[in-house]
Design a protein around this motif. Sequence first.
Motif, PDB file in Angstrom:
ATOM      1  N   UNK A 212      -1.312  13.421  51.444  1.00 31.81           N
ATOM      2  CA  UNK A 212      -1.482  12.176  52.218  1.00 31.81           C
ATOM      3  C   UNK A 212      -1.143  10.829  51.500  1.00 31.81           C
ATOM      4  N   UNK A 213      -1.103   9.787  51.953  1.00 35.81           N
ATOM      5  CA  UNK A 213      -0.531   8.503  51.336  1.00 35.81           C
ATOM      6  C   UNK A 213      -1.755   7.643  51.752  1.00 35.81           C
ATOM      7  N   UNK A 214      -2.275   6.892  50.564  1.00 42.28           N
ATOM      8  CA  UNK A 214      -3.339   5.990  50.985  1.00 42.28           C
ATOM      9  C   UNK A 214      -2.722   4.765  50.023  1.00 42.28           C
ATOM     10  N   UNK A 215      -3.625   3.840  50.323  1.00 36.01           N
ATOM     11  CA  UNK A 215      -3.668   2.279  49.696  1.00 36.01           C
ATOM     12  C   UNK A 215      -4.888   2.407  48.987  1.00 36.01           C
ATOM     13  N   UNK A 216      -5.020   2.211  47.526  1.00 39.36           N
ATOM     14  CA  UNK A 216      -6.022   2.069  46.703  1.00 39.36           C
ATOM     15  C   UNK A 216      -6.256   0.923  46.106  1.00 39.36           C
ATOM     16  N   UNK A 217      -7.613   0.530  46.108  1.00 42.01           N
ATOM     17  CA  UNK A 217      -8.109  -0.644  45.475  1.00 42.01           C
ATOM     18  C   UNK A 217      -9.205   0.128  44.182  1.00 42.01           C
ATOM     19  N   UNK A 218      -9.015  -0.235  43.289  1.00 44.61           N
ATOM     20  CA  UNK A 218      -9.916   0.506  42.230  1.00 44.61           C
ATOM     21  C   UNK A 218      -9.971  -0.368  40.933  1.00 44.61           C
ATOM     22  N   UNK A 219     -11.216  -0.048  40.306  1.00 38.50           N
ATOM     23  CA  UNK A 219     -11.355  -0.974  39.034  1.00 38.50           C
ATOM     24  C   UNK A 219     -11.370   0.266  37.951  1.00 38.50           C
ATOM     25  N   UNK A 220     -10.646  -0.139  36.805  1.00 39.13           N
ATOM     26  CA  UNK A 220     -10.122   0.669  35.897  1.00 39.13           C
ATOM     27  C   UNK A 220     -11.048   0.948  34.749  1.00 39.13           C
ATOM     28  N   UNK A 221     -11.734   2.076  34.445  1.00 44.06           N
ATOM     29  CA  UNK A 221     -12.393   2.298  33.315  1.00 44.06           C
ATOM     30  C   UNK A 221     -11.665   3.281  32.513  1.00 44.06           C
ATOM     31  N   UNK A 222     -12.555   3.664  31.267  1.00 49.55           N
ATOM     32  CA  UNK A 222     -12.128   4.603  30.303  1.00 49.55           C
ATOM     33  C   UNK A 222     -13.324   5.411  29.997  1.00 49.55           C
ATOM     34  N   UNK A 223     -12.848   6.750  30.307  1.00 51.39           N
ATOM     35  CA  UNK A 223     -13.668   7.767  30.087  1.00 51.39           C
ATOM     36  C   UNK A 223     -13.156   9.055  29.258  1.00 51.39           C
ATOM     37  N   UNK A 224     -13.905   9.851  28.586  1.00 48.99           N
ATOM     38  CA  UNK A 224     -13.321  11.090  27.978  1.00 48.99           C
ATOM     39  C   UNK A 224     -12.955  11.949  29.179  1.00 48.99           C
ATOM     40  N   UNK A 225     -11.623  12.319  29.082  1.00 47.12           N
ATOM     41  CA  UNK A 225     -11.111  13.446  29.673  1.00 47.12           C
ATOM     42  C   UNK A 225     -10.370  14.618  29.120  1.00 47.12           C
ATOM     43  N   UNK A 226     -10.635  15.640  29.570  1.00 51.17           N
ATOM     44  CA  UNK A 226      -9.923  16.940  28.706  1.00 51.17           C
ATOM     45  C   UNK A 226      -8.471  16.819  28.706  1.00 51.17           C
ATOM     46  N   UNK A 227      -7.744  16.601  29.838  1.00 49.73           N
ATOM     47  CA  UNK A 227      -6.444  16.422  29.936  1.00 49.73           C
ATOM     48  C   UNK A 227      -5.793  15.378  28.949  1.00 49.73           C
ATOM     49  N   UNK A 228      -6.742  14.336  28.548  1.00 52.53           N
ATOM     50  CA  UNK A 228      -6.149  13.271  27.554  1.00 52.53           C
ATOM     51  C   UNK A 228      -6.365  13.732  26.004  1.00 52.53           C
ATOM     52  N   UNK A 229      -7.325  14.716  25.956  1.00 49.52           N
ATOM     53  CA  UNK A 229      -7.669  15.227  24.613  1.00 49.52           C
ATOM     54  C   UNK A 229      -8.213  14.113  23.905  1.00 49.52           C
TER      55      UNK A 229
ATOM     56  N   UNK B 227     -10.309   2.840  49.884  1.00 49.72           N
ATOM     57  CA  UNK B 227      -9.287   3.736  49.971  1.00 49.72           C
ATOM     58  C   UNK B 227      -9.057   4.065  51.538  1.00 49.72           C
ATOM     59  N   UNK B 228      -7.985   3.815  51.873  1.00 48.58           N
ATOM     60  CA  UNK B 228      -7.621   3.618  53.289  1.00 48.58           C
ATOM     61  C   UNK B 228      -5.893   4.286  53.501  1.00 48.58           C
ATOM     62  N   UNK B 229      -5.631   5.007  54.532  1.00 49.51           N
ATOM     63  CA  UNK B 229      -4.396   5.488  54.899  1.00 49.51           C
ATOM     64  C   UNK B 229      -3.470   4.602  54.864  1.00 49.51           C
ATOM     65  N   UNK B 230      -2.202   5.106  54.330  1.00 49.81           N
ATOM     66  CA  UNK B 230      -1.116   4.056  54.079  1.00 49.81           C
ATOM     67  C   UNK B 230       0.174   4.953  54.317  1.00 49.81           C
ATOM     68  N   UNK B 231       1.254   4.136  54.519  1.00 51.64           N
ATOM     69  CA  UNK B 231       2.660   4.755  54.990  1.00 51.64           C
ATOM     70  C   UNK B 231       3.393   5.324  53.629  1.00 51.64           C
ATOM     71  N   UNK B 232       4.314   6.054  53.903  1.00 50.16           N
ATOM     72  CA  UNK B 232       4.853   6.998  52.787  1.00 50.16           C
ATOM     73  C   UNK B 232       5.752   6.073  52.005  1.00 50.16           C
ATOM     74  N   UNK B 233       5.763   6.185  50.822  1.00 52.40           N
ATOM     75  CA  UNK B 233       6.986   5.433  49.772  1.00 52.40           C
ATOM     76  C   UNK B 233       7.742   6.680  49.644  1.00 52.40           C
ATOM     77  N   UNK B 234       9.209   6.437  50.119  1.00 47.15           N
ATOM     78  CA  UNK B 234      10.221   7.515  49.968  1.00 47.15           C
ATOM     79  C   UNK B 234      10.677   7.598  48.675  1.00 47.15           C
TER      80      UNK B 234
END
Length: 318
Positions: free
Chosen positions: A278-295, A306-313
């Motif tokens: 699905x394609x969405x338009x997102x407005x979000x605040x950025x934080x910093x957390x521990x993530x396993x993928x980031x090591x 978060x709401x539906x949006x048109x595809x970016x090709x």
Amino acid sequence: MANEIDDDVMPVFLINGFLEAGKTQFLSFTMDQEYFKTDGKTLLIVCEEGEEEYSDRLLKKNRTAAVFIEDQEKLTPQYLNELEVVYRPERVLIEWNGMWNQDELKLPEDWMIYQQITIIDGSTFELYSQNMKPLLGAMLRRSELVIVNRCDGISDEKLNTYRRSIRAMSRDSEIVMEDQNGEIDLATLEEDLPYDLKAPVIQLKPEDYGIWYIDCMDNPDRYKGKTVEFTAMVLKSSKFPKGVFVPGRMAMTCCEADMTFLGFMCKWQGAEQFKTKDWVKVRAKIGIEYQKDYHGEGPVLYGEMVEPAGEIKDIVQF
């Protein structure tokens, strides 16, 4: 150069880069350092000969035997096993030929790359990046450290462009840039970002997503607490906790065969209403957390809208 080497494997330290990037100079310096000394023998496999050569004194002093290989087809697991029997090394150093595709390197089952370092000549990076990106990508992909030397006279704007391009191909590496005065403090490089970091909501155009993603990965503190708005594709997984999805974009980090999805985890209570692709338009605040993928710690998005949006090709390119 590496930690906790298993007795059951042959540790391989692989130094790669294009011709005249400074690989031999780097290895010669490293071999002579106290922290890299070893009681046993070292096998040095040199896959290309540049202007710089290893001195007999250095090799003898460090109990190192050098073997020169001119043909990649000769570099087979069987041949490497034969070298191990002949030289009985405690470890192996490989100076890779930048014109050989590193993805084709095959090692014996009990040989393991413990550390991979890429050496790049900053004065020729643009040329190689434009004309030999698949080879460059293969060298960078699993590098732990990337050293960009000879950066004298290169503008901050270009150095930042080089850094982003390298980060896209080598997402977990440490990147060091050097000029004749030594290491450059990357935090001091002036950068003309295509969006306003001081805006109440940082609006990302589709063509700016890659720049933002890489810069946010490299400088998360710069974005902590800021609000960002962008359009992205949804990625969902049964492994994600409830109320979590990843909005991101497909990116060509190297070539068409090297596509990857770039996105940060987003916490949003309505995540269940969206599905992957699905394609969405997102407005979000950025934080910093521990993530396993980031090591370690890294960027996390806290959804505000978060709401539906048109595809970016178009795909993201670097």
